[in-house]
Motif scaffolding. Structure first.
Motif, PDB file in Angstrom:
ATOM      1  N   ILE A  46      -8.353   5.985  -4.522  1.00 44.01           N
ATOM      2  CA  ILE A  46      -7.516   4.822  -4.882  1.00 44.01           C
ATOM      3  C   ILE A  46      -8.403   3.617  -5.177  1.00 44.01           C
ATOM      4  O   ILE A  46      -8.225   2.903  -6.149  1.00 44.01           O
ATOM      5  CB  ILE A  46      -6.528   4.457  -3.741  1.00 44.01           C
ATOM      6  N   ALA A  98      -8.507  10.467  -0.243  1.00 37.57           N
ATOM      7  CA  ALA A  98      -7.477   9.825  -1.079  1.00 37.57           C
ATOM      8  C   ALA A  98      -7.728   8.329  -1.189  1.00 37.57           C
ATOM      9  O   ALA A  98      -7.645   7.758  -2.275  1.00 37.57           O
ATOM     10  CB  ALA A  98      -6.098  10.071  -0.476  1.00 37.57           C
ATOM     11  N   SER A  99      -8.063   7.680  -0.058  1.00 39.76           N
ATOM     12  CA  SER A  99      -8.242   6.225  -0.107  1.00 39.76           C
ATOM     13  C   SER A  99      -9.492   5.866  -0.922  1.00 39.76           C
ATOM     14  O   SER A  99      -9.533   4.840  -1.576  1.00 39.76           O
ATOM     15  CB  SER A  99      -8.281   5.620   1.294  1.00 39.76           C
ATOM     16  N   SER A 135       0.833  -1.205   0.000  1.00 41.25           N
ATOM     17  CA  SER A 135       0.000   0.000   0.000  1.00 41.25           C
ATOM     18  C   SER A 135       0.868   1.256   0.000  1.00 41.25           C
ATOM     19  O   SER A 135       0.525   2.261  -0.603  1.00 41.25           O
ATOM     20  CB  SER A 135      -0.944  -0.010   1.189  1.00 41.25           C
ATOM     21  N   SER A 136       2.049   1.188   0.652  1.00 42.61           N
ATOM     22  CA  SER A 136       2.891   2.392   0.717  1.00 42.61           C
ATOM     23  C   SER A 136       3.412   2.794  -0.662  1.00 42.61           C
ATOM     24  O   SER A 136       3.683   3.954  -0.915  1.00 42.61           O
ATOM     25  CB  SER A 136       4.063   2.177   1.676  1.00 42.61           C
ATOM     26  N   LEU A 149       1.667   2.761  -3.309  1.00 40.04           N
ATOM     27  CA  LEU A 149       0.584   3.389  -4.073  1.00 40.04           C
ATOM     28  C   LEU A 149      -0.018   4.608  -3.394  1.00 40.04           C
ATOM     29  O   LEU A 149      -0.823   5.312  -3.992  1.00 40.04           O
ATOM     30  CB  LEU A 149      -0.530   2.359  -4.345  1.00 40.04           C
ATOM     31  N   VAL A 150       0.310   4.829  -2.127  1.00 39.35           N
ATOM     32  CA  VAL A 150      -0.281   5.973  -1.425  1.00 39.35           C
ATOM     33  C   VAL A 150       0.713   7.123  -1.463  1.00 39.35           C
ATOM     34  O   VAL A 150       1.840   6.997  -1.030  1.00 39.35           O
ATOM     35  CB  VAL A 150      -0.642   5.616   0.036  1.00 39.35           C
ATOM     36  N   SER A 151       0.270   8.233  -2.017  1.00 42.52           N
ATOM     37  CA  SER A 151       1.144   9.404  -2.108  1.00 42.52           C
ATOM     38  C   SER A 151       0.531  10.533  -1.310  1.00 42.52           C
ATOM     39  O   SER A 151      -0.686  10.654  -1.193  1.00 42.52           O
ATOM     40  CB  SER A 151       1.279   9.834  -3.568  1.00 42.52           C
ATOM     41  N   LEU A 208      -5.530  -0.878   1.694  1.00 42.06           N
ATOM     42  CA  LEU A 208      -5.862   0.027   0.585  1.00 42.06           C
ATOM     43  C   LEU A 208      -7.356   0.087   0.328  1.00 42.06           C
ATOM     44  O   LEU A 208      -7.875   1.103  -0.097  1.00 42.06           O
ATOM     45  CB  LEU A 208      -5.215  -0.497  -0.709  1.00 42.06           C
ATOM     46  N   GLU A 239      -2.169  12.052  -6.882  1.00 41.83           N
ATOM     47  CA  GLU A 239      -1.059  11.251  -7.415  1.00 41.83           C
ATOM     48  C   GLU A 239      -1.279   9.755  -7.204  1.00 41.83           C
ATOM     49  O   GLU A 239      -0.837   8.945  -8.006  1.00 41.83           O
ATOM     50  CB  GLU A 239       0.252  11.689  -6.763  1.00 41.83           C
ATOM     51  N   SER A 240      -1.988   9.389  -6.117  1.00 39.20           N
ATOM     52  CA  SER A 240      -2.169   7.962  -5.799  1.00 39.20           C
ATOM     53  C   SER A 240      -2.901   7.231  -6.909  1.00 39.20           C
ATOM     54  O   SER A 240      -2.499   6.150  -7.325  1.00 39.20           O
ATOM     55  CB  SER A 240      -2.929   7.801  -4.491  1.00 39.20           C
ATOM     56  N   GLU A 241      -4.013   7.829  -7.393  1.00 37.85           N
ATOM     57  CA  GLU A 241      -4.759   7.120  -8.445  1.00 37.85           C
ATOM     58  C   GLU A 241      -3.978   7.062  -9.750  1.00 37.85           C
ATOM     59  O   GLU A 241      -4.091   6.112 -10.516  1.00 37.85           O
ATOM     60  CB  GLU A 241      -6.172   7.700  -8.661  1.00 37.85           C
TER      61      GLU A 241
END
Length: 435
Positions: A252, A248-249, A198-199, A201-203, A236, A208-210
């Motif tokens: 994603i 954000a989540s 998950s780290s 993909l998480v920004s 996630l 930016e994450s998607e």
């Protein structure tokens, strides 16, 4: 300030790649060298280890390409063969798609940055875990072989309506071998293997994450056949609409759903493999995208027996087949990871015995081994005293015995509770299938 170095480097790389493709090697070479200088300066300031690793990888790639070009220019030749293996292997992936026209300028450095961040997710070295190393889990292994190996080796099997499985969810208590099974898939499959957490993909940057999720799937399609492995997918993709869910989540999750749906893309050769310890925490739409949901339970008696042997490997021991059976019976309720920890502890027992020993005897081949005072040829001496006499390299710990295991098992407890197991068994009845 230092981010300018990276942007400048990317700009030089774009120009270098354009000249390289056009065959203007005399122009491409200094541009590559300028890019490398800027990347080198950026690396001094970059704190994020993931980005640092990705840039170092790119740096090596471009350096190799620059050296190839220089070798050819020194020989006075026309340039490296464009279709040669070496040229293809080092061809930078961040090359502009349309020759770098005015309109694409803002887009490509960003795409290059996202790809650089994800580059460390690609497993280029095979983990070297074979199917036979995975104890038990026969139906899970069979399902994964159907999905991963058959479509690549025997594409003719999948004609008409017969399609390979596209998404697998491996769930079960912690330590049962879900990630280990994924390593076996990476070793055995002749596919590009992306392992993301998950780290990755998480920004912290908005939006930016998607884009990272989208880039990940794009890279997987470009290098198909490929496998995307997402460990701890619950972190996630928790339930949507929960109070603690961030914007954000949610984005994603939406992007992951869209990409897994594969609308408008040919995803026949992209397999998504995910693992979770908490299947109920998964969003139900995400859960539905996984057409195969396989329960990875605690190992059975036979699997535990196999695990003890695998973890002991070729370490000297004097256990018989019936000793291994008895160990398997004593460890009912242990996970694969519990057994691994137990054996790790047991492996040190002979070392502890050697450290504490007051008597040693000399074996026929001149090695010194700890023993009891009544052993024939026993000498009253300690390990330190032997080492003091310059015999440190001649001291050998005794082979592992059944009593070493009994000693360690007396103080070890299984880490998976009954309540944990009930949750997974209930989920299997509702949504899954046995592994």
């Amino acid at each position: 300030m230092y981010s300018n170095f990276k942007e400048q480097a990317i700009e030089y790389v774009k120009q270098a790649v354009n000249e390289d493709h056009a065959g203007n090697y005399a122009k491409a070479f200094p541009l590559y060298m300028n890019a490398l200088e800027y990347f080198k300066t950026h690396l001094k300031y970059e704190k994020n280890p993931k980005i640092k690793e990705a840039i170092t990888q790119k740096f090596t790639e471009y350096l190799r390409r620059a050296e190839e070009i220089r070798a050819v220019l020194d020989d006075g030749g026309p340039g490296p063969a464009q279709n040669g293996d070496a040229a293809v292997a080092t061809r930078p992936k961040t090359k502009p798609k349309d020759g770098g026209g005015e309109g694409g300028d803002g887009e490509d450095p960003e795409q290059a940055k996202l790809r650089a961040g994800l580059n460390s997710a690609i497993i280029r070295e095979k983990p070297n875990v074979k199917w036979n190393d995975v104890a038990g889990l026969e139906s899970a292994k069979q399902a994964l072989q159907e999905a991963v190996i058959l479509p690549v080796k025997f594409p003719q099997f999948f004609t008409g309506k017969r399609r390979p499985w596209r998404a697998f969810l491996l769930y079960g208590p912690p330590g049962t071998g879900k990630s280990y099974l994924a390593k076996a898939v990476a070793t055995e499959a002749d596919s590009t293997f992306f392992s993301v957490s998950s780290s990755d993909l998480v920004s912290k940057w908005m939006g930016e994450s998607e884009k990272l999720v989208s880039s990940l799937f794009q890279m997987a399609r470009e290098s198909a056949p490929s496998i995307i492995f997402i460990d701890e997918i619950d972190s996630l993709c928790g339930q949507r609409g929960e109070g603690n869910e961030s914007e954000a989540s949610r984005r994603i999750k939406t992007e992951l759903l869209v990409q897994m749906q594969g609308v408008g893309h040919n995803d026949q050769k992209v397999l998504v493999l995910a693992a979770t310890n908490t299947p109920y925490a998964l969003d139900q739409a995400i859960r539905r995208r996984f057409d195969k949901r396989i329960y990875i339970p605690l190992p059975d008696l036979k699997a535990r027996q196999h695990m003890f042997k695998v973890h002991l490997g070729d370490t000297p021991h004097n256990l018989t087949e019936s000793d291994f059976e008895s160990l398997a019976r004593k460890t009912e309720g242990f996970s694969g990871s519990d057994i691994s920890v137990c054996v790790k502890d047991v492996l040190f027992e002979p070392v502890r015995k050697t450290q504490d020993a007051m008597f040693f005897f000399q074996t026929p081949n001149g090695m010194w081994m700890p023993c009891g005072p009544k052993q024939q040829g026993a000498v009253q001496i300690t390990m330190q005293e032997l080492a003091g006499q310059g015999l440190a390299g001649k001291i050998l710990p005794p082979p592992i015995s059944k009593t070493d295991f009994d000693k360690v098992l007396a103080r070890q407890r299984p880490t998976v509770s009954k309540a944990d197991l009930e949750v997974h068994e209930r989920f299997t009845r509702e949504f899954g299938e046995e592994g």
